[in-house]
Design a protein around this motif. Structure first.
Motif, PDB file in Angstrom:
ATOM      1  N   LEU B 184       0.823  -1.214   0.000  1.00  0.00           N
ATOM      2  CA  LEU B 184       0.000   0.000   0.000  1.00  0.00           C
ATOM      3  C   LEU B 184       0.858   1.265   0.000  1.00  0.00           C
ATOM      4  O   LEU B 184       0.603   2.199  -0.750  1.00  0.00           O
ATOM      5  CB  LEU B 184      -0.932   0.006   1.206  1.00  0.00           C
ATOM      6  N   THR B 185       1.894   1.296   0.847  1.00  0.00           N
ATOM      7  CA  THR B 185       2.672   2.536   0.972  1.00  0.00           C
ATOM      8  C   THR B 185       3.468   2.824  -0.298  1.00  0.00           C
ATOM      9  O   THR B 185       3.817   3.972  -0.554  1.00  0.00           O
ATOM     10  CB  THR B 185       3.634   2.498   2.165  1.00  0.00           C
ATOM     11  N   ARG B 187       2.368   2.873  -3.128  1.00  0.00           N
ATOM     12  CA  ARG B 187       1.497   3.458  -4.142  1.00  0.00           C
ATOM     13  C   ARG B 187       1.151   4.916  -3.905  1.00  0.00           C
ATOM     14  O   ARG B 187       0.477   5.516  -4.724  1.00  0.00           O
ATOM     15  CB  ARG B 187       0.162   2.701  -4.182  1.00  0.00           C
ATOM     16  N   ILE B 188       1.507   5.465  -2.769  1.00  0.00           N
ATOM     17  CA  ILE B 188       1.017   6.814  -2.468  1.00  0.00           C
ATOM     18  C   ILE B 188       2.155   7.784  -2.199  1.00  0.00           C
ATOM     19  O   ILE B 188       3.278   7.377  -1.893  1.00  0.00           O
ATOM     20  CB  ILE B 188       0.069   6.805  -1.246  1.00  0.00           C
ATOM     21  N   TRP B 190       2.705  10.016   0.211  1.00  0.00           N
ATOM     22  CA  TRP B 190       3.284  10.133   1.544  1.00  0.00           C
ATOM     23  C   TRP B 190       3.686   8.764   2.105  1.00  0.00           C
ATOM     24  O   TRP B 190       3.811   8.568   3.310  1.00  0.00           O
ATOM     25  CB  TRP B 190       2.330  10.856   2.491  1.00  0.00           C
ATOM     26  N   ALA B 194       4.609   7.346   5.959  1.00  0.00           N
ATOM     27  CA  ALA B 194       3.825   6.266   6.569  1.00  0.00           C
ATOM     28  C   ALA B 194       4.731   5.115   6.968  1.00  0.00           C
ATOM     29  O   ALA B 194       4.598   4.537   8.048  1.00  0.00           O
ATOM     30  CB  ALA B 194       2.764   5.789   5.580  1.00  0.00           C
ATOM     31  N   LYS B 195       5.687   4.790   6.081  1.00  0.00           N
ATOM     32  CA  LYS B 195       6.621   3.702   6.379  1.00  0.00           C
ATOM     33  C   LYS B 195       7.415   3.994   7.640  1.00  0.00           C
ATOM     34  O   LYS B 195       7.574   3.128   8.500  1.00  0.00           O
ATOM     35  CB  LYS B 195       7.578   3.523   5.212  1.00  0.00           C
ATOM     36  N   SER B 196       7.918   5.220   7.730  1.00  0.00           N
ATOM     37  CA  SER B 196       8.689   5.609   8.918  1.00  0.00           C
ATOM     38  C   SER B 196       7.895   5.360  10.184  1.00  0.00           C
ATOM     39  O   SER B 196       8.410   4.825  11.161  1.00  0.00           O
ATOM     40  CB  SER B 196       9.030   7.096   8.869  1.00  0.00           C
ATOM     41  N   LEU B 197       6.628   5.768  10.142  1.00  0.00           N
ATOM     42  CA  LEU B 197       5.814   5.676  11.355  1.00  0.00           C
ATOM     43  C   LEU B 197       5.476   4.226  11.704  1.00  0.00           C
ATOM     44  O   LEU B 197       5.453   3.850  12.873  1.00  0.00           O
ATOM     45  CB  LEU B 197       4.538   6.509  11.195  1.00  0.00           C
ATOM     46  N   PRO B 293      -5.697  -5.064 -10.131  1.00  0.00           N
ATOM     47  CA  PRO B 293      -4.598  -4.814  -9.186  1.00  0.00           C
ATOM     48  C   PRO B 293      -4.426  -5.950  -8.185  1.00  0.00           C
ATOM     49  O   PRO B 293      -3.305  -6.306  -7.832  1.00  0.00           O
ATOM     50  CB  PRO B 293      -5.031  -3.530  -8.491  1.00  0.00           C
TER      51      PRO B 293
END
Lengths: 377, 384
Positions: B184-185, B187-188, B190, B194-197, B293
């Motif tokens: 998911l991350t 594809r976007i 930010w 998001a990954k960092s968090l 997808p």
């Protein structure tokens, strides 16, 4: 990839929402601790941290001054005072625990032993008696009050200076820094030998190191504890530095060797042609070039040692002098199980340094993970 | 063990097996000399400075820290100097000297690492096996009594059951969430934030995470306002509040959540790199064929990263086998939540029975061994 999603706006929204949901799940627990640690401890104990910004409703039990302190005003004997210690706004009050909010503020209530009680919104009470009252205990007053949200750093001051977190913080530092630096040095030399020097038994040594990567710590505790006691190291910083060095070495050697083996052969060979010794090549060429791998391992080892509880519990004392942050936190979980203002502030102190290091050095951490994701904890 | 196994099985460098042993012997002597000199220097400096400096713990700690690191440097520098003095790379025998020095030098570089690995990881394995046949103090031989005890012990059986539960649930869940988060991350816009968090819990200690989650599981009697998030949600939807970590059997899952929470970021980072390494053509071909997808993800991408998924899975499996801090901090094995590592710790510190504790440690070791062998085989394949 992104083009596929780009053609379907609904799906894009779903992805955004899903990620948002995941991020919330993964950050809210930590955020809750942070917010709670900054709240007033009475409010923290009574309402969830997610209500921290709203006013807090609270029940106060106060005791009025004893009747003998009443002073004469005209033909009445009067007691005056305030039920709040820190201020607040009363919404209702009562005189028995069965109906703690029976009356609205401003109303006048008949007391059982004679006399009347009035309470205003600011918490000022007036007890009036028709004649001089007999000596006795003060009247209990139950007040329902609404307080504005209160935030404070008091919890942090408390745990740092009176719960011993400050001392533990220094202990953790003392354990962590050498336990991070020493294995790097030792491993870097070993990794260079394994990557670039020819000697019999190299392949076997490498296989052994990969095998040692996963040996559970639990295996080592008892034999080493006995060894330490026999040698006389006992529970000392030297002992725990060496222990962490030993447990970190396989990963360090493995990561660094893989990285060094990938450096271009020409650089090393041309240096050898110029007459440089292995020692010089290592110090002047390999070490600077390997910086990313060194940083990767350093941050791994730092996080691992800082967060370790098991090795510290076994090889350092459990006393006031030597307790590290994780050990202290565990002890507080036992002894202060319900005091969330202490636990949340302590937990935040224990996790804030690794989190800062994590965000500052995330790049290297990811690189290290990708290079050698074999070691567990 | 490392030294002896290499010594017996490998052909020696330049002059037969005898020459190899001579090389090792000289290396050992030079190494010991180097260590003695550097440690002696460090201790002398410490003693000298200690008389001058005020008796403050922090200053002493910093001093010991600096000297320890300096002694390390000193060893490598000093032992090389000694070697160069014995076989100077100049004069009449220059070629012979350089050859000899080059035979010894790798062992000087490897020396401290091999010695420390030997003491801290190899020796304990052997010693634990011996201890498992001994009584509580580790001195009296009692044969297989510890193993017989283990086979009948109900707490051990409970630990095994829980460990197996952990083994099934945690690696699977962490890998699953990691894969979803990675897909998911990527594809976007930010996604990196998001990954960092999601990755952040990796930096939090197990004890710290235990406090965080214990706060979430906090329980107040029914009617009182819940300050634990989980019970607040449950009561909001009209449920009854529960003391989650004391519910036998189910509490295991509440503890597992903590490890899954920590490890998902790890799985996500590795799997995300693997996903990005998938050749574009395979995906493009699928798009042209009209795949949705979801089909692309499950039928094209996931099959191509099975190898990486296996690595993530085994890494988390090893971690799960050793899980200790979480159980110790949350329940200390009460309410049917005991696991092997904590049970071992229990017998070591509260039971004070080194024989039994070693036996339990060996069980963990045996469970790790298949992964160890698999790792070695994979690594050898890579290096060839």
């Amino acid at each position: 990839m992104s083009t596929v999603v780009g053609t379907r706006p609904a799906l894009t929204w779903a992805v955004h929402l899903a990620v948002l949901f995941l991020v919330a799940l993964w950050t809210l627990p930590t955020f809750g601790i942070l917010v709670s640690s900054l709240r007033d401890k009475d409010q923290l104990a009574l309402s969830g941290w997610w209500t921290a910004l709203g006013p807090a409703e609270r029940n106060v039990v106060a005791r009025a001054a004893p009747p003998e302190e009443a002073s004469q005003e005209g033909d009445r004997w009067v007691l005056k005072g305030n039920v709040f210690q820190g201020g607040g706004k009363a919404t209702a009050f009562g005189i028995s625990s069965r109906a703690p909010s029976a009356y609205d503020v401003g109303s006048t209530v008949e007391l059982q032993g004679g006399g009347t009680l009035t309470l205003d919104a600011d918490g000022n009470y007036t007890i009036a008696y028709a004649r001089q009252p007999e000596a006795g205990r003060g009247q209990r007053i139950f007040v329902t009050s609404v307080e504005p949200p209160r935030f404070t750093t008091e919890n942090y001051e408390n745990v740092l200076f009176s719960e011993g977190l400050g001392k533990s913080f220094i202990n953790t530092m003392t354990v962590t820094i050498p336990a991070t630096v020493i294995p790097i040095l030792i491993a870097a030399y070993a990794a260079y030998a394994l990557a670039w020097m020819e000697f019999p038994g190299r392949a076997l040594l490498l296989a052994a190191i990969v095998g040692l990567l996963v040996v559970p710590l639990q295996m080592s505790l008892i034999p080493l504890l006995r060894l330490y006691n026999d040698v006389g190291i006992g529970k000392s910083y030297i002992g725990i530095w060496l222990a962490h060095t030993g447990f970190g070495l396989p990963l360090a050697i493995y990561l660094l060797r893989n990285y060094m083996a990938g450096l271009p052969r020409e650089i090393i060979e041309s240096a050898k042609v110029d007459g440089a010794s292995d020692f010089e090549i290592f110090r002047k060429i390999i070490l600077p070039l390997s910086f990313p791998a060194l940083a990767s391992f350093a941050i791994f080892q730092f996080l691992w040692v800082w967060n370790d509880l098991l090795v510290a519990t076994v090889f350092l004392g459990n006393n006031e002098e030597q307790l590290v942050l994780t050990g202290r936190l565990r002890e507080l979980l036992g002894s202060r199980g319900g005091n969330w203002e202490i636990l949340t502030a302590s937990a935040f102190i224990a996790i804030v340094v690794p989190i800062l290091v994590f965000f500052a050095m995330q790049r290297y951490l990811v690189r290290g993970l990708l290079a050698g994701s074999v070691k567990g904890g | 063990m490392a030294i002896s196994s290499t010594a017996t099985s490998s052909p020696a460098g330049s002059s037969g097996p005898g020459g190899f042993f001579i090389t090792l012997a000289i290396a050992l002597i030079v190494m010991i000399a180097g260590i003695v000199v550097s440690v002696a220097c460090a201790v002398a400096v410490f003693a000298a400075l200690n008389t001058v400096l005020p008796d403050i713990m922090l200053i002493q700690a910093v001093l010991v820290m600096i000297l320890g690191v300096a002694a390390c440097f000193g060893y490598f520098w000093g032992s090389n100097r000694i070697l160069d003095t014995i076989y100077p790379p100049r004069g009449r025998n220059i070629a012979d000297n350089i050859n000899k020095a080059n035979g010894i030098r790798p062992w000087l570089f490897l020396g401290p690492a091999v010695v420390i690995l030997g003491i801290y990881l190899v020796y304990p394995v052997i010693n634990s096996i011996i201890l498992s046949f001994h009584g509580p103090d580790g001195n009296r031989w009692i044969g297989g009594a510890n193993y017989a005890w283990l086979a009948r012990d109900t707490a051990f059986r409970e630990s095994m059951r829980n460990n197996i539960l952990w083994l099934f649930v945690v690696p699977a869940a962490a890998t699953f969430f990691g894969l979803i988060a990675a897909a998911l991350t990527d594809r976007i816009g930010w996604g990196n934030l998001a990954k960092s968090l999601i990755f952040m819990p990796m930096a939090i200690s197990f004890v710290g995470a235990s406090v965080i989650w214990k706060f979430i599981y906090d329980y107040r009697a029914e009617g009182a306002e819940q300050i634990g998030l989980l019970n607040a949600v449950v009561t909001f939807f009209g449920g009854e509040p529960q003391a989650w970590i004391t519910l036998p059997f189910w509490n295991n899952f509440f503890l597992m959540v903590i490890l899954i929470w920590i490890q998902t970021g790890f799985a996500m980072v590795i799997l995300s790199a693997a996903l990005r390494g998938i050749p574009e053509e395979t995906v493009e071909a699928a798009i042209i064929d009209g795949a949705s997808p979801f089909q692309i993800f499950y039928k094209i991408k996931v099959p191509q990263i099975w190898g990486t998924i296996a690595v993530v899975w085994t890494t988390i499996t090893i971690l799960v086998l050793k899980v200790f801090d979480i159980v110790l901090a949350m329940t200390n094995g009460q309410w049917g939540s005991q696991v092997l590592a904590n049970y071992m710790f229990d017998w070591m510190f509260r039971g004070l029975d080194f024989g039994r504790a070693s036996t339990i440690a060996l069980v963990i070791m045996v469970m790790v061994t298949p992964i160890m062998i698999w790792n070695i085989r994979e690594a050898r394949k890579d290096m060839k």
